[in-house]
Scaffold this motif. Structure first.
Motif, PDB file in Angstrom:
ATOM      1  N   SER A   1     -20.739 -10.414 -24.890  1.00 26.62           N
ATOM      2  CA  SER A   1     -20.806 -11.768 -25.439  1.00 26.62           C
ATOM      3  C   SER A   1     -21.418 -12.759 -24.458  1.00 26.62           C
ATOM      4  CB  SER A   1     -19.399 -12.238 -25.839  1.00 26.62           C
ATOM      5  OG  SER A   1     -18.529 -12.269 -24.717  1.00 26.62           O
ATOM      6  N   SER A   2     -21.569 -12.377 -23.194  1.00 24.71           N
ATOM      7  CA  SER A   2     -22.158 -13.267 -22.193  1.00 24.71           C
ATOM      8  C   SER A   2     -23.685 -13.297 -22.263  1.00 24.71           C
ATOM      9  CB  SER A   2     -21.730 -12.839 -20.781  1.00 24.71           C
ATOM     10  OG  SER A   2     -20.328 -12.919 -20.613  1.00 24.71           O
ATOM     11  N   ILE A   3     -24.283 -12.409 -23.048  1.00 26.30           N
ATOM     12  CA  ILE A   3     -25.750 -12.333 -23.101  1.00 26.30           C
ATOM     13  C   ILE A   3     -26.353 -13.678 -23.489  1.00 26.30           C
ATOM     14  CG2 ILE A   3     -27.715 -11.311 -24.327  1.00 26.30           C
ATOM     15  CD1 ILE A   3     -26.084  -8.708 -24.496  1.00 26.30           C
ATOM     16  N   GLY A   4     -25.810 -14.302 -24.523  1.00 24.27           N
ATOM     17  CA  GLY A   4     -26.337 -15.589 -24.963  1.00 24.27           C
ATOM     18  C   GLY A   4     -26.162 -16.673 -23.916  1.00 24.27           C
ATOM     19  N   THR A   5     -25.025 -16.664 -23.240  1.00 20.01           N
ATOM     20  CA  THR A   5     -24.764 -17.644 -22.190  1.00 20.01           C
ATOM     21  C   THR A   5     -25.778 -17.511 -21.064  1.00 20.01           C
ATOM     22  OG1 THR A   5     -22.391 -17.577 -22.689  1.00 20.01           O
ATOM     23  CG2 THR A   5     -23.037 -18.494 -20.556  1.00 20.01           C
ATOM     24  N   ILE A   6     -26.058 -16.265 -20.682  1.00 19.43           N
ATOM     25  CA  ILE A   6     -27.010 -16.004 -19.595  1.00 19.43           C
ATOM     26  C   ILE A   6     -28.423 -16.407 -19.996  1.00 19.43           C
ATOM     27  CG2 ILE A   6     -28.091 -14.195 -18.200  1.00 19.43           C
ATOM     28  CD1 ILE A   6     -25.368 -12.684 -18.399  1.00 19.43           C
ATOM     29  N   SER A   7     -28.850 -15.970 -21.183  1.00 21.67           N
ATOM     30  CA  SER A   7     -30.226 -16.253 -21.602  1.00 21.67           C
ATOM     31  C   SER A   7     -30.458 -17.742 -21.821  1.00 21.67           C
ATOM     32  CB  SER A   7     -30.580 -15.461 -22.866  1.00 21.67           C
ATOM     33  OG  SER A   7     -29.762 -15.836 -23.954  1.00 21.67           O
TER      34      SER A   7
ATOM     35  N   HIS B   1     -23.981  -1.831 -10.045  1.00 24.30           N
ATOM     36  CA  HIS B   1     -23.187  -0.628 -10.325  1.00 24.30           C
ATOM     37  C   HIS B   1     -22.690  -0.651 -11.772  1.00 24.30           C
ATOM     38  CE1 HIS B   1     -20.209  -3.653  -9.204  1.00 24.30           C
ATOM     39  NE2 HIS B   1     -19.236  -2.903  -9.689  1.00 24.30           N
ATOM     40  N   ALA B   2     -22.182   0.482 -12.209  1.00 23.45           N
ATOM     41  CA  ALA B   2     -21.883   0.684 -13.624  1.00 23.45           C
ATOM     42  C   ALA B   2     -20.465   0.263 -13.999  1.00 23.45           C
ATOM     43  CB  ALA B   2     -22.125   2.152 -14.000  1.00 23.45           C
ATOM     44  N   HIS B   3     -20.164  -1.011 -13.799  1.00 18.38           N
ATOM     45  CA  HIS B   3     -18.932  -1.606 -14.289  1.00 18.38           C
ATOM     46  C   HIS B   3     -19.288  -2.715 -15.272  1.00 18.38           C
ATOM     47  CE1 HIS B   3     -15.810  -0.289 -11.007  1.00 18.38           C
ATOM     48  NE2 HIS B   3     -15.822   0.512 -12.060  1.00 18.38           N
ATOM     49  N   GLN B   4     -18.513  -2.819 -16.337  1.00 14.89           N
ATOM     50  CA  GLN B   4     -18.802  -3.768 -17.403  1.00 14.89           C
ATOM     51  C   GLN B   4     -19.020  -5.189 -16.890  1.00 14.89           C
ATOM     52  OE1 GLN B   4     -17.014  -4.632 -21.773  1.00 14.89           O
ATOM     53  NE2 GLN B   4     -15.490  -4.736 -20.131  1.00 14.89           N
ATOM     54  N   ASP B   5     -18.215  -5.618 -15.926  1.00 17.19           N
ATOM     55  CA  ASP B   5     -18.314  -7.004 -15.474  1.00 17.19           C
ATOM     56  C   ASP B   5     -19.566  -7.264 -14.652  1.00 17.19           C
ATOM     57  OD1 ASP B   5     -17.271  -5.422 -13.394  1.00 17.19           O
ATOM     58  OD2 ASP B   5     -16.174  -7.090 -12.501  1.00 17.19           O
ATOM     59  N   HIS B   6     -20.390  -6.230 -14.469  1.00 13.63           N
ATOM     60  CA  HIS B   6     -21.659  -6.389 -13.763  1.00 13.63           C
ATOM     61  C   HIS B   6     -22.871  -6.016 -14.618  1.00 13.63           C
ATOM     62  CE1 HIS B   6     -20.358  -7.233  -9.534  1.00 13.63           C
ATOM     63  NE2 HIS B   6     -19.213  -6.856 -10.081  1.00 13.63           N
ATOM     64  N   TYR B   7     -22.711  -5.163 -15.611  1.00 12.49           N
ATOM     65  CA  TYR B   7     -23.928  -4.745 -16.330  1.00 12.49           C
ATOM     66  C   TYR B   7     -23.817  -4.787 -17.849  1.00 12.49           C
ATOM     67  CZ  TYR B   7     -22.519   0.184 -17.431  1.00 12.49           C
ATOM     68  OH  TYR B   7     -21.922   1.322 -17.922  1.00 12.49           O
ATOM     69  N   ALA B   8     -22.768  -5.401 -18.388  1.00 11.13           N
ATOM     70  CA  ALA B   8     -22.595  -5.444 -19.844  1.00 11.13           C
ATOM     71  C   ALA B   8     -23.811  -6.036 -20.550  1.00 11.13           C
ATOM     72  CB  ALA B   8     -21.338  -6.244 -20.202  1.00 11.13           C
ATOM     73  N   GLY B   9     -24.429  -7.034 -19.937  1.00 11.61           N
ATOM     74  CA  GLY B   9     -25.568  -7.700 -20.567  1.00 11.61           C
ATOM     75  C   GLY B   9     -26.797  -6.837 -20.734  1.00 11.61           C
TER      76      GLY B   9
ATOM     77  N   ASP C   1     -20.089 -10.949 -12.746  1.00 12.07           N
ATOM     78  CA  ASP C   1     -21.166 -11.364 -11.854  1.00 12.07           C
ATOM     79  C   ASP C   1     -22.473 -11.504 -12.608  1.00 12.07           C
ATOM     80  OD1 ASP C   1     -19.594 -11.308  -9.553  1.00 12.07           O
ATOM     81  OD2 ASP C   1     -21.166 -10.341  -8.385  1.00 12.07           O
ATOM     82  N   CYS C   2     -23.184 -12.585 -12.320  1.00 11.65           N
ATOM     83  CA  CYS C   2     -24.572 -12.725 -12.751  1.00 11.65           C
ATOM     84  C   CYS C   2     -25.225 -13.763 -11.846  1.00 11.65           C
ATOM     85  CB  CYS C   2     -24.667 -13.168 -14.207  1.00 11.65           C
ATOM     86  SG  CYS C   2     -26.380 -13.291 -14.799  1.00 11.65           S
ATOM     87  N   THR C   3     -26.257 -13.343 -11.138  1.00 15.74           N
ATOM     88  CA  THR C   3     -26.958 -14.228 -10.216  1.00 15.74           C
ATOM     89  C   THR C   3     -28.432 -14.267 -10.586  1.00 15.74           C
ATOM     90  OG1 THR C   3     -25.429 -13.617  -8.430  1.00 15.74           O
ATOM     91  CG2 THR C   3     -27.476 -14.723  -7.805  1.00 15.74           C
ATOM     92  N   TYR C   4     -28.947 -15.477 -10.773  1.00 18.88           N
ATOM     93  CA  TYR C   4     -30.366 -15.662 -11.067  1.00 18.88           C
ATOM     94  C   TYR C   4     -31.026 -16.314  -9.856  1.00 18.88           C
ATOM     95  CZ  TYR C   4     -34.583 -17.888 -12.838  1.00 18.88           C
ATOM     96  OH  TYR C   4     -35.887 -18.317 -12.999  1.00 18.88           O
ATOM     97  N   ILE C   5     -32.141 -15.737  -9.421  1.00 13.97           N
ATOM     98  CA  ILE C   5     -32.853 -16.234  -8.250  1.00 13.97           C
ATOM     99  C   ILE C   5     -34.287 -16.565  -8.635  1.00 13.97           C
ATOM    100  CG2 ILE C   5     -33.666 -15.691  -5.912  1.00 13.97           C
ATOM    101  CD1 ILE C   5     -31.291 -13.748  -5.680  1.00 13.97           C
ATOM    102  N   LYS C   6     -34.745 -17.733  -8.233  1.00 15.88           N
ATOM    103  CA  LYS C   6     -36.140 -18.116  -8.475  1.00 15.88           C
ATOM    104  C   LYS C   6     -36.772 -18.538  -7.172  1.00 15.88           C
ATOM    105  CE  LYS C   6     -39.126 -20.757 -11.590  1.00 15.88           C
ATOM    106  NZ  LYS C   6     -39.604 -19.536 -12.302  1.00 15.88           N
TER     107      LYS C   6
END
Length: 393
Positions: A88-94, A114-122, A68-73
């Motif tokens: 590895s998703s950090i670059g994709t997100i940024s 919450h503290a699961h990798q697929d939500h907060y790894a970045g 999960d990653c949601t960006y809101i503007k």
């Protein structure tokens, strides 16, 4: 010395004007067609809407994994909810959000559900997390976790270290429980929009009482007390409701069925125009108790459809048949970010891709980054792997 103006012949000028006009018509036609194909507008009369636009982006994360990653503007306010799926998703997100955040590189709010990798790894990469790449105004995160703080030796410990550095740099920090307890659950985002941290039973409960199939307490023979079990990490999820004019958008992280029932009991939830499918469209979330209240118009699922990451059982792979059956009576406007092609080979492709839900004076529009605006029921993967509910036929 002043630059000399370049002269054009009258014939060339006329030719260029004709070419420009024709090209503009073609691009306008194609662009309008693509936008129309990806647009949903309610049959209802336009709702009351303040000036400006609200953008909600559901991101693809550049790999075969679910996250999960949601960006809101909204106006000048930038919000990031979660940052999975892998480091590895950090670059994709940024790379994606840099086009929107602006030169100040500031996120006014970061919400970590919450503290699961697929939500907060970045947020967990030491010296290179999204906390390092952006200035953050306010961090709101989970109040409880089953994870153990091992400092630099595990992801949870790294998250706490990165969060501490951001706080030291000036960010404010609140857990969801603190927002509720300090009577500061509603945040004014400007442009007529608000963000509400919803109350949730599992912000406060680390474990729950155990009952047998008859509803009787299960007693621990050694202590003589009723047994307890740990709460699922998913149920610690921070839940948020965004409101813009008369439009409502609900995010529940990975909250599961029991947590959803309590969410309904503890909050006055409206019918929503947009719902981010709970727990990636799993069978344990998006329960009837929740859906019967929120009655969503548009549902976005952040997952890699058909991935065997968590299970080899097809029926339990995201988005599940149970999720589909429960949401179908309310809407068929279900969009999915990514499709798993071959998990073992690591191949995947976009379904709807990066999904943007745009709200403006004309209503809600769904814009699909892949250029393919088909809803879930229209995809071959769905036809081959799921049974179409009666409501979608």
């Amino acid at each position: 010395m002043a630059k000399r103006k370049q002269k054009f012949s009258s014939g060339l000028t006329v030719f260029l004007c004709i070419v420009t006009l024709v090209a503009g018509c073609v691009i306008g036609y194609l662009g309008a067609g693509a936008f129309h194909a990806a647009t949903f507008k309610s049959d209802e009369a336009p709702k009351t809407l303040v000036q400006g636009e609200m953008q909600i982006h559901f991101l693809e994360l550049g790999n075969k994994y679910t996250g999960d990653c949601t960006y809101i503007k909204i106006g000048d306010t930038d919000i990031l909810i979660d940052a999975g799926s892998k480091i590895s998703s950090i670059g994709t997100i940024s790379d994606y959000i840099d086009d929107y955040v602006g030169e100040d590189k500031k996120l006014e709010y970061v919400i970590v559900t919450h503290a699961h990798q697929d939500h907060y790894a970045g947020f967990t990469q030491l010296d290179g997390s999204l906390f390092d790449l952006y200035e953050v105004g306010t961090i709101i995160d989970f109040a409880l976790s089953n994870q153990e703080d091992k400092g630099k030796k595990n992801m949870y410990g790294c998250y706490l270290l990165e969060r501490a550095d951001e706080i030291a740099a000036g960010a404010k920090h609140y857990t969801a429980a603190e927002c509720i307890e300090q009577n500061m659950a509603v945040f004014d985002l400007g442009s007529g929009a608000t963000m509400t941290i919803l109350d949730s039973y599992y912000y406060y409960e680390e474990n729950i009482l155990v009952f047998d199939d008859n509803g009787d307490p299960v007693i621990d023979e050694e202590t003589g007390e009723q047994k307890r079990k740990d709460v699922s990490e998913n149920d610690y999820s921070v839940c948020t409701l965004f409101t813009y004019g008369e439009y409502n958008y609900l995010f529940t992280g990975d909250l599961e069925e029991d947590g959803e029932e309590k969410l309904v009991q503890m909050n006055t939830l409206p019918e929503v125009d947009l719902y981010k499918a709970g727990h990636h469209g799993s069978k344990t979330s998006s329960s009837d108790a929740l859906l019967s209240v929120i009655k969503p118009d548009i549902v976005c699922v952040c997952c890699c459809a058909g991935s065997s990451e968590y299970t080899d059982t097809n029926a339990n792979q995201f988005p599940t048949q149970q999720f589909i059956d429960r949401v179908a009576p309310y809407t068929d406007k279900v969009y999915v970010t990514t499709l798993c092609v071959d998990y073992k080979a690591g191949t995947f492709r976009s379904m709807n891709g990066n999904i943007t839900v745009l709200t403006d004076k004309n209503g809600l529009s769904v814009i699909c980054g892949s250029g393919d605006s088909r809803v879930l029921k229209e995809w071959e993967w769905f036809k081959q792997n799921r049974t179409c509910p009666e409501a979608w036929r």
